[in-house]
Scaffold this motif. Structure first.
Motif, short mmCIF file in Angstrom:
data_model
loop_
_atom_site.label_atom_id
_atom_site.label_comp_id
_atom_site.label_asym_id
_atom_site.label_seq_id
_atom_site.Cartn_x
_atom_site.Cartn_y
_atom_site.Cartn_z
N TYR A 13 33.12 41.33 30.73
CA TYR A 13 34.42 41.35 31.41
C TYR A 13 35.57 41.46 30.41
O TYR A 13 36.48 42.27 30.57
CB TYR A 13 34.54 40.06 32.24
N GLY A 66 42.60 39.08 47.90
CA GLY A 66 43.08 38.60 46.59
C GLY A 66 44.35 39.28 46.10
O GLY A 66 45.28 39.54 46.87
N ILE A 67 44.37 39.53 44.81
CA ILE A 67 45.57 40.07 44.17
C ILE A 67 45.91 41.46 44.72
O ILE A 67 47.08 41.77 44.97
CB ILE A 67 45.36 40.11 42.63
N GLY A 68 44.90 42.28 44.93
CA GLY A 68 45.13 43.65 45.43
C GLY A 68 45.80 43.65 46.80
O GLY A 68 46.73 44.43 47.06
N ASP A 97 34.59 53.09 46.51
CA ASP A 97 33.73 52.25 45.68
C ASP A 97 33.77 52.79 44.25
O ASP A 97 33.29 53.88 43.98
CB ASP A 97 32.29 52.30 46.23
N LEU A 98 34.33 52.01 43.36
CA LEU A 98 34.51 52.48 41.98
C LEU A 98 33.19 52.64 41.23
O LEU A 98 33.14 53.31 40.21
CB LEU A 98 35.40 51.49 41.20
N ALA A 99 32.13 52.01 41.76
CA ALA A 99 30.85 52.12 41.07
C ALA A 99 30.15 53.44 41.39
O ALA A 99 29.19 53.82 40.72
CB ALA A 99 29.95 50.96 41.46
N GLY A 158 38.29 44.85 40.24
CA GLY A 158 37.56 44.43 39.05
C GLY A 158 36.52 43.40 39.43
O GLY A 158 36.67 42.70 40.44
N SER A 180 44.83 44.01 33.95
CA SER A 180 43.95 43.55 32.88
C SER A 180 43.67 42.07 33.10
O SER A 180 43.53 41.62 34.24
CB SER A 180 44.66 43.83 31.54
N GLY A 227 40.74 48.08 45.40
CA GLY A 227 40.30 46.71 45.69
C GLY A 227 41.36 45.89 46.39
O GLY A 227 41.66 44.77 45.99
N ARG A 287 35.31 48.53 49.19
CA ARG A 287 33.96 49.02 49.50
C ARG A 287 33.67 48.94 50.99
O ARG A 287 32.78 49.59 51.49
CB ARG A 287 32.93 48.17 48.72
N VAL A 328 32.48 49.57 36.92
CA VAL A 328 33.57 49.33 37.88
C VAL A 328 34.91 49.22 37.16
O VAL A 328 35.87 49.95 37.44
CB VAL A 328 33.30 48.05 38.72
N PHE A 372 45.14 32.48 35.12
CA PHE A 372 44.25 31.95 36.17
C PHE A 372 44.97 32.03 37.51
O PHE A 372 45.95 31.34 37.74
CB PHE A 372 43.89 30.50 35.85
N THR A 406 42.18 32.99 43.68
CA THR A 406 41.61 34.00 44.59
C THR A 406 40.12 33.69 44.75
O THR A 406 39.61 32.76 44.13
CB THR A 406 41.73 35.42 44.00
N MET A 435 37.82 35.23 43.39
CA MET A 435 37.17 35.38 42.09
C MET A 435 37.10 34.06 41.33
O MET A 435 36.12 33.75 40.68
CB MET A 435 37.92 36.43 41.25
N THR A 436 38.16 33.26 41.44
CA THR A 436 38.21 31.99 40.70
C THR A 436 37.75 30.81 41.56
O THR A 436 37.46 29.74 41.04
CB THR A 436 39.64 31.74 40.17
P1 NAI Z 1 38.72 39.44 44.01
O1 NAI Z 1 37.28 39.34 43.65
O2 NAI Z 1 39.27 38.50 45.04
O3 NAI Z 1 39.11 40.91 44.43
C1 NAI Z 1 38.59 42.02 43.74
C2 NAI Z 1 38.77 43.23 44.59
O4 NAI Z 1 38.08 44.31 43.96
C3 NAI Z 1 38.15 43.03 45.96
O5 NAI Z 1 38.99 43.63 46.93
C4 NAI Z 1 36.83 43.75 45.83
O6 NAI Z 1 36.34 44.25 47.06
C5 NAI Z 1 37.21 44.89 44.90
N1 NAI Z 1 36.04 45.50 44.28
C6 NAI Z 1 35.00 44.89 43.67
N2 NAI Z 1 34.09 45.81 43.29
C7 NAI Z 1 34.56 47.01 43.68
C8 NAI Z 1 34.07 48.33 43.59
N3 NAI Z 1 32.86 48.61 43.06
N4 NAI Z 1 34.82 49.34 44.08
C9 NAI Z 1 36.01 49.08 44.66
N5 NAI Z 1 36.53 47.85 44.80
C10 NAI Z 1 35.80 46.83 44.31
O7 NAI Z 1 39.49 39.29 42.65
P2 NAI Z 1 41.03 39.05 42.30
O8 NAI Z 1 41.11 37.72 41.69
O9 NAI Z 1 41.90 39.43 43.41
O10 NAI Z 1 41.14 40.11 41.10
C11 NAI Z 1 41.86 41.32 41.17
C12 NAI Z 1 41.99 41.85 39.75
O11 NAI Z 1 42.69 40.91 38.95
C13 NAI Z 1 40.65 42.08 39.05
O12 NAI Z 1 40.71 43.23 38.27
C14 NAI Z 1 40.52 40.85 38.18
O13 NAI Z 1 39.72 41.11 37.06
C15 NAI Z 1 41.96 40.62 37.79
N6 NAI Z 1 42.24 39.27 37.34
C16 NAI Z 1 42.06 38.18 38.17
C17 NAI Z 1 42.34 36.92 37.71
C18 NAI Z 1 42.18 35.70 38.55
O14 NAI Z 1 42.35 34.59 38.00
N7 NAI Z 1 41.89 35.80 39.82
C19 NAI Z 1 42.77 36.69 36.33
C20 NAI Z 1 42.92 37.89 35.56
C21 NAI Z 1 42.66 39.12 36.06
#
Ligand code: NAI
Length: 245
Positions: free
Chosen positions: A154, A16-18, A63-65, A91, A140, A12, A37, A112, A186, A189, A191-192
């Motif tokens: 979640y 965002g974070i990835g 795609d993790l799903a 995630g 996490s 991912g 994906r 996922v 928090f 990205t 997501m938030t």
């Molecule tokens: P985001 O929604 O911006 O990015 C998530 C990434 O996962 C995206 O690149 C998306 O394409 C990918 N993804 C989604 N479904 C997928 C699938 N089926 N197969 C492969 N890739 C897939 O989210 P963000 O904020 O960057 O989150 C990254 C991680 O950090 C997640 O695991 C999230 O749960 C975790 N996290 C985020 C927080 C936040 O405040 N943003 C807080 C705590 C944890």
């Protein structure tokens, strides 16, 4: 920090974070595999990273799903069977109150966040065992520790990742592989971004440092856990949340 000669796979990592984690590793010399994906998005980010940091970067559909085996095969063939560092970042959320939650919402998030992580990690760790070296870092969440209204699915997965981290750490420690987790609070990205201003304000009041985190705040800790400075840390979780928990 120097990651020259190391290859990093981040799930991912198209935003965002990835994406911040992949960029940070490239900045310190690692070759990186960008996955998501959307193959085109992954390839275009890889191109930018190559030109910006002069490392090798590959963009691959993962795609993790779904069935991950052909993507994993492609990744290993691109990297000459060498993944040194795996960051399980991808995630998703599907929020709704428990009594209204459809089994589909439950299954999708588990497939996922947990099953996807299981599949990718198993394939990569098998190879790390052969290499006698590896770093696995699982993303996490604070929600896995404190729970949250509307996020039963979640929070279950994010708490589950901690058990996953601690058990795997014990199984592979003798092969020079460490397994750790980072639990973000928090972070700003996409997501938030979807949360209402009221909800954001409510979170902000609970953060002693008085600001939301940035993806780079998480990337910095991931770099540390993957570095030689953390070679005696395994089965651990580091909280990065501005004091919220
Ligand atoms: P985001 O929604 O911006 O990015 C998530 C990434 O996962 C995206 O690149 C998306 O394409 C990918 N993804 C989604 N479904 C997928 C699938 N089926 N197969 C492969 N890739 C897939 O989210 P963000 O904020 O960057 O989150 C990254 C991680 O950090 C997640 O695991 C999230 O749960 C975790 N996290 C985020 C927080 C936040 O405040 N943003 C807080 C705590 C944890």
């Amino acid at each position: 920090m120097d990651f020259k000669g190391k290859t990093v796979l981040v799930t991912g990592s198209t935003r965002g974070i990835g994406k911040a984690i992949a960029n940070a590793f490239a900045m310190y010399g690692a070759d990186v595999v960008i996955t998501g994906r959307n193959r085109i998005a992954a390839e275009s980010i890889a191109k930018v990273i190559e030109s910006e940091y002069g490392v090798k970067a590959y963009g691959v559909h993962l795609d993790l799903a779904g069935d991950v085996s052909s993507s994993i095969e492609e990744i290993f063939s691109l990297t000459n069977n060498k993944i040194d560092i795996l960051v399980n970042n991808a995630g998703i959320t599907k929020d709704t109150l428990f009594i209204r939650m459809k089994q589909e919402d439950w299954d999708t998030v588990l497939s996922v966040n947990l099953t996807g992580t299981f599949k990718v990690t198993q394939a990569v760790v098998k190879n790390m065992i052969k290499q006698r070296y590896g770093r696995v870092i699982n993303i996490s969440s604070i929600i896995g520790f404190i729970g949250n209204v509307g996020q039963i699915n979640y929070s279950t997965t994010k708490a589950g990742l901690i058990g996953f981290t601690k058990s795997l750490a014990k199984e592979v420690a003798s092969r020079n592989i460490t397994v750790n987790a980072v639990a973000p609070g928090f972070i700003e990205t996409d997501m938030t971004e979807v949360l209402t201003a009221d909800i954001k304000e409510g979170y902000l009041k609970q953060i002693p440092l008085g600001r939301f985190g940035k993806p780079e705040d998480i990337a910095n800790v991931v770099l540390f856990l993957a570095s030689d400075m953390a070679s005696y840390i395994t089965g651990e979780v580091i909280h990065v949340n501005g004091g919220m928990y």
